[in-house]
Each structure stands twice: as C-alpha cells, then as structure tokens.
Motif scaffolding. Structure first.
Motif, PDB file in Angstrom:
ATOM      1  N   MET A   1       0.853  -1.174   0.000  1.00  0.00           N
ATOM      2  CA  MET A   1       0.000   0.000   0.000  1.00  0.00           C
ATOM      3  C   MET A   1       0.897   1.235   0.000  1.00  0.00           C
ATOM      4  O   MET A   1       1.907   1.272   0.687  1.00  0.00           O
ATOM      5  N   ASN A   2       0.522   2.229  -0.798  1.00  0.00           N
ATOM      6  CA  ASN A   2       1.196   3.527  -0.782  1.00  0.00           C
ATOM      7  C   ASN A   2       0.117   4.597  -0.862  1.00  0.00           C
ATOM      8  O   ASN A   2      -1.073   4.295  -0.948  1.00  0.00           O
ATOM      9  N   SER A   3       0.511   5.861  -0.834  1.00  0.00           N
ATOM     10  CA  SER A   3      -0.484   6.934  -0.784  1.00  0.00           C
ATOM     11  C   SER A   3      -1.362   6.960  -2.030  1.00  0.00           C
ATOM     12  O   SER A   3      -2.557   7.234  -1.940  1.00  0.00           O
ATOM     13  N   ASP A   4      -0.794   6.678  -3.212  1.00  0.00           N
ATOM     14  CA  ASP A   4      -1.605   6.671  -4.432  1.00  0.00           C
ATOM     15  C   ASP A   4      -2.644   5.560  -4.391  1.00  0.00           C
ATOM     16  O   ASP A   4      -3.810   5.760  -4.737  1.00  0.00           O
ATOM     17  N   LYS A   5      -2.227   4.366  -3.974  1.00  0.00           N
ATOM     18  CA  LYS A   5      -3.150   3.235  -3.876  1.00  0.00           C
ATOM     19  C   LYS A   5      -4.212   3.514  -2.811  1.00  0.00           C
ATOM     20  O   LYS A   5      -5.392   3.215  -3.006  1.00  0.00           O
ATOM     21  N   ALA A   6      -3.807   4.102  -1.693  1.00  0.00           N
ATOM     22  CA  ALA A   6      -4.751   4.418  -0.620  1.00  0.00           C
ATOM     23  C   ALA A   6      -5.774   5.447  -1.091  1.00  0.00           C
ATOM     24  O   ALA A   6      -6.972   5.304  -0.837  1.00  0.00           O
ATOM     25  N   VAL A  31      -9.839  14.971   1.684  1.00  0.00           N
ATOM     26  CA  VAL A  31      -9.003  13.777   1.596  1.00  0.00           C
ATOM     27  C   VAL A  31      -7.585  14.164   1.989  1.00  0.00           C
ATOM     28  O   VAL A  31      -7.040  15.145   1.493  1.00  0.00           O
ATOM     29  N   GLY A  32      -7.022  13.411   2.902  1.00  0.00           N
ATOM     30  CA  GLY A  32      -5.660  13.702   3.336  1.00  0.00           C
ATOM     31  C   GLY A  32      -5.169  12.655   4.296  1.00  0.00           C
ATOM     32  O   GLY A  32      -5.935  11.819   4.786  1.00  0.00           O
ATOM     33  N   PRO A  33      -3.882  12.671   4.565  1.00  0.00           N
ATOM     34  CA  PRO A  33      -3.291  11.660   5.437  1.00  0.00           C
ATOM     35  C   PRO A  33      -3.499  11.969   6.918  1.00  0.00           C
ATOM     36  O   PRO A  33      -3.554  13.121   7.327  1.00  0.00           O
ATOM     37  N   ILE A  34      -3.663  10.906   7.703  1.00  0.00           N
ATOM     38  CA  ILE A  34      -3.691  10.995   9.161  1.00  0.00           C
ATOM     39  C   ILE A  34      -2.850   9.843   9.693  1.00  0.00           C
ATOM     40  O   ILE A  34      -2.599   8.860   8.995  1.00  0.00           O
ATOM     41  N   GLY A  35      -2.413   9.940  10.922  1.00  0.00           N
ATOM     42  CA  GLY A  35      -1.624   8.875  11.518  1.00  0.00           C
ATOM     43  C   GLY A  35      -2.427   7.594  11.657  1.00  0.00           C
ATOM     44  O   GLY A  35      -3.629   7.615  11.870  1.00  0.00           O
ATOM     45  N   LEU A  40       3.259   4.695  10.132  1.00  0.00           N
ATOM     46  CA  LEU A  40       2.238   4.463   9.116  1.00  0.00           C
ATOM     47  C   LEU A  40       1.228   5.607   9.112  1.00  0.00           C
ATOM     48  O   LEU A  40       1.063   6.311  10.096  1.00  0.00           O
ATOM     49  N   GLU A  41       0.554   5.769   8.002  1.00  0.00           N
ATOM     50  CA  GLU A  41      -0.539   6.717   7.910  1.00  0.00           C
ATOM     51  C   GLU A  41      -1.607   6.153   6.991  1.00  0.00           C
ATOM     52  O   GLU A  41      -1.422   5.109   6.371  1.00  0.00           O
ATOM     53  N   ARG A  42      -2.733   6.837   6.909  1.00  0.00           N
ATOM     54  CA  ARG A  42      -3.821   6.419   6.032  1.00  0.00           C
ATOM     55  C   ARG A  42      -4.505   7.669   5.484  1.00  0.00           C
ATOM     56  O   ARG A  42      -4.399   8.737   6.051  1.00  0.00           O
ATOM     57  N   MET A  43      -5.213   7.494   4.379  1.00  0.00           N
ATOM     58  CA  MET A  43      -6.021   8.575   3.825  1.00  0.00           C
ATOM     59  C   MET A  43      -7.388   8.536   4.489  1.00  0.00           C
ATOM     60  O   MET A  43      -7.922   7.467   4.768  1.00  0.00           O
ATOM     61  N   LYS A  44      -7.940   9.716   4.724  1.00  0.00           N
ATOM     62  CA  LYS A  44      -9.283   9.772   5.309  1.00  0.00           C
ATOM     63  C   LYS A  44     -10.036  10.947   4.700  1.00  0.00           C
ATOM     64  O   LYS A  44      -9.437  11.899   4.185  1.00  0.00           O
ATOM     65  N   SER A 111     -11.791   5.813   5.379  1.00  0.00           N
ATOM     66  CA  SER A 111     -10.338   5.865   5.552  1.00  0.00           C
ATOM     67  C   SER A 111      -9.732   4.655   4.856  1.00  0.00           C
ATOM     68  O   SER A 111     -10.325   3.580   4.816  1.00  0.00           O
ATOM     69  N   SER A 112      -8.572   4.851   4.274  1.00  0.00           N
ATOM     70  CA  SER A 112      -7.907   3.812   3.487  1.00  0.00           C
ATOM     71  C   SER A 112      -7.166   2.829   4.380  1.00  0.00           C
ATOM     72  O   SER A 112      -7.071   3.012   5.594  1.00  0.00           O
ATOM     73  N   ASP A 113      -6.586   1.819   3.742  1.00  0.00           N
ATOM     74  CA  ASP A 113      -5.644   0.952   4.432  1.00  0.00           C
ATOM     75  C   ASP A 113      -4.437   1.785   4.850  1.00  0.00           C
ATOM     76  O   ASP A 113      -4.168   2.852   4.288  1.00  0.00           O
ATOM     77  N   CYS A 114      -3.677   1.306   5.816  1.00  0.00           N
ATOM     78  CA  CYS A 114      -2.465   1.995   6.270  1.00  0.00           C
ATOM     79  C   CYS A 114      -1.326   1.777   5.273  1.00  0.00           C
ATOM     80  O   CYS A 114      -1.286   0.753   4.587  1.00  0.00           O
ATOM     81  N   PHE A 115      -0.418   2.744   5.212  1.00  0.00           N
ATOM     82  CA  PHE A 115       0.750   2.645   4.347  1.00  0.00           C
ATOM     83  C   PHE A 115       1.904   3.373   5.013  1.00  0.00           C
ATOM     84  O   PHE A 115       1.702   4.194   5.915  1.00  0.00           O
ATOM     85  N   PRO A 116       3.163   3.089   4.601  1.00  0.00           N
ATOM     86  CA  PRO A 116       4.332   3.737   5.220  1.00  0.00           C
ATOM     87  C   PRO A 116       4.298   5.249   5.028  1.00  0.00           C
ATOM     88  O   PRO A 116       3.826   5.752   4.011  1.00  0.00           O
ATOM     89  N   LEU A 117       4.805   5.968   6.040  1.00  0.00           N
ATOM     90  CA  LEU A 117       4.894   7.429   5.954  1.00  0.00           C
ATOM     91  C   LEU A 117       5.643   7.837   4.700  1.00  0.00           C
ATOM     92  O   LEU A 117       6.630   7.206   4.318  1.00  0.00           O
ATOM     93  N   GLU A 118       5.159   8.877   4.058  1.00  0.00           N
ATOM     94  CA  GLU A 118       5.791   9.377   2.834  1.00  0.00           C
ATOM     95  C   GLU A 118       5.950  10.877   2.941  1.00  0.00           C
ATOM     96  O   GLU A 118       5.278  11.533   3.713  1.00  0.00           O
ATOM     97  N   GLU A 119       6.829  11.413   2.131  1.00  0.00           N
ATOM     98  CA  GLU A 119       6.956  12.860   2.013  1.00  0.00           C
ATOM     99  C   GLU A 119       5.802  13.351   1.152  1.00  0.00           C
ATOM    100  O   GLU A 119       5.515  12.781   0.103  1.00  0.00           O
ATOM    101  N   TRP A 120       5.123  14.407   1.571  1.00  0.00           N
ATOM    102  CA  TRP A 120       4.021  14.971   0.807  1.00  0.00           C
ATOM    103  C   TRP A 120       4.500  16.188   0.059  1.00  0.00           C
ATOM    104  O   TRP A 120       5.095  17.086   0.639  1.00  0.00           O
ATOM    105  N   PRO A 121       4.261  16.238  -1.265  1.00  0.00           N
ATOM    106  CA  PRO A 121       4.677  17.419  -2.020  1.00  0.00           C
ATOM    107  C   PRO A 121       3.892  18.637  -1.577  1.00  0.00           C
ATOM    108  O   PRO A 121       2.744  18.529  -1.155  1.00  0.00           O
TER     109      PRO A 121
END
Length: 125
Positions: A1-6, A31-35, A40-44, A111-121
């Motif tokens: 899982m990554n942010s695009d997939k989430a 739509v945005g990431p939360i812990g 890990l984080e997820r989209m919600k 909210s999406s599945d969890c994925f590893p923390l990523e840098e957000w542009p």
C-alpha cells in the motif's frame, strides 16, 4: 500500500456510495493523510449529503454499490434507530455510511488501508 493506492481505494469506495444514493455531497473533511500507527498513515475523508431515497432503499443501494466494486459490507446496529452501513478490511480500510434520520442528511466517513509514511509534495509544486 502507498499513498496513491490508498487514495484510489478511498476514491472508489466514496464514488460508489455517492453515486448510489444522495445528492449535493459536501466535504466535511478533505481527503488527506492521518496517523495510523507508528511509521504508518492512512487517507481519510468525510462528506455530508442530501438523501434522494428513503433510508431502507438508501442502505440497500449503498451495500449493492460497494459490493459491486469489491468491498464486503454489513449493517451496524440493524435493530437500532440509527443503523449504519460499514465496510472494513483486515488491512485497515474502513467506511461508515449513515442515514440517521429519515429525510435528514447522509454522512459518509472513509479511511484507506495503512501505508508507510511518505513525504508529501507542497501544494504549490
């Protein structure tokens, strides 16, 4: 899982629900990431809409739409005055659709599945 997939997972589920019942959907949270848990984080996101069908028909349409795009569903509190449609996977995806009052507003929380923390542009990039 990554942010695009989430984001894709969240979008597919939200579009299924919103097209099945309701109109005038307005975001309550964007739509945005939360812990999720350490590292890990997820989209919600969440929305509020106007009902276009009675409650029983709305719940049936939402369940059918979600199952058509591959999500399992269940009714939470089926004998209560405020049931909800829910979908959840073992990986952390979660969705709640509520139509608490006949003729009242609809609510959708995803909210999406969890994925590893990523840098957000930056939004300006």
């Amino acid at each position: 899982m990554n942010s695009d997939k989430a984001r894709e997972q969240l979008t597919v589920a939200a579009e299924a629900v919103q097209s099945a019942t309701g109109a005038d959907w307005e975001p309550m949270t964007d739509v945005g990431p939360i812990g999720c848990s350490p590292g890990l984080e997820r989209m919600k996101a969440s929305w509020k809409g106007v009902a276009t069908a009675d409650r029983d028909a709305g719940y049936a349409a939402v369940r059918e739409a979600l199952e058509e795009v591959g999500f399992e569903t269940r009714i939470l509190g089926p004998n209560s005055t405020t049931p909800a449609v829910a979908s959840q996977t073992v990986d952390g995806f979660g969705l709640d659709f509520a139509y608490p009052t006949e003729g009242g507003p609809l609510y959708l929380y995803v909210s999406s599945d969890c994925f590893p923390l990523e840098e957000w542009p930056d939004e300006e990039d």
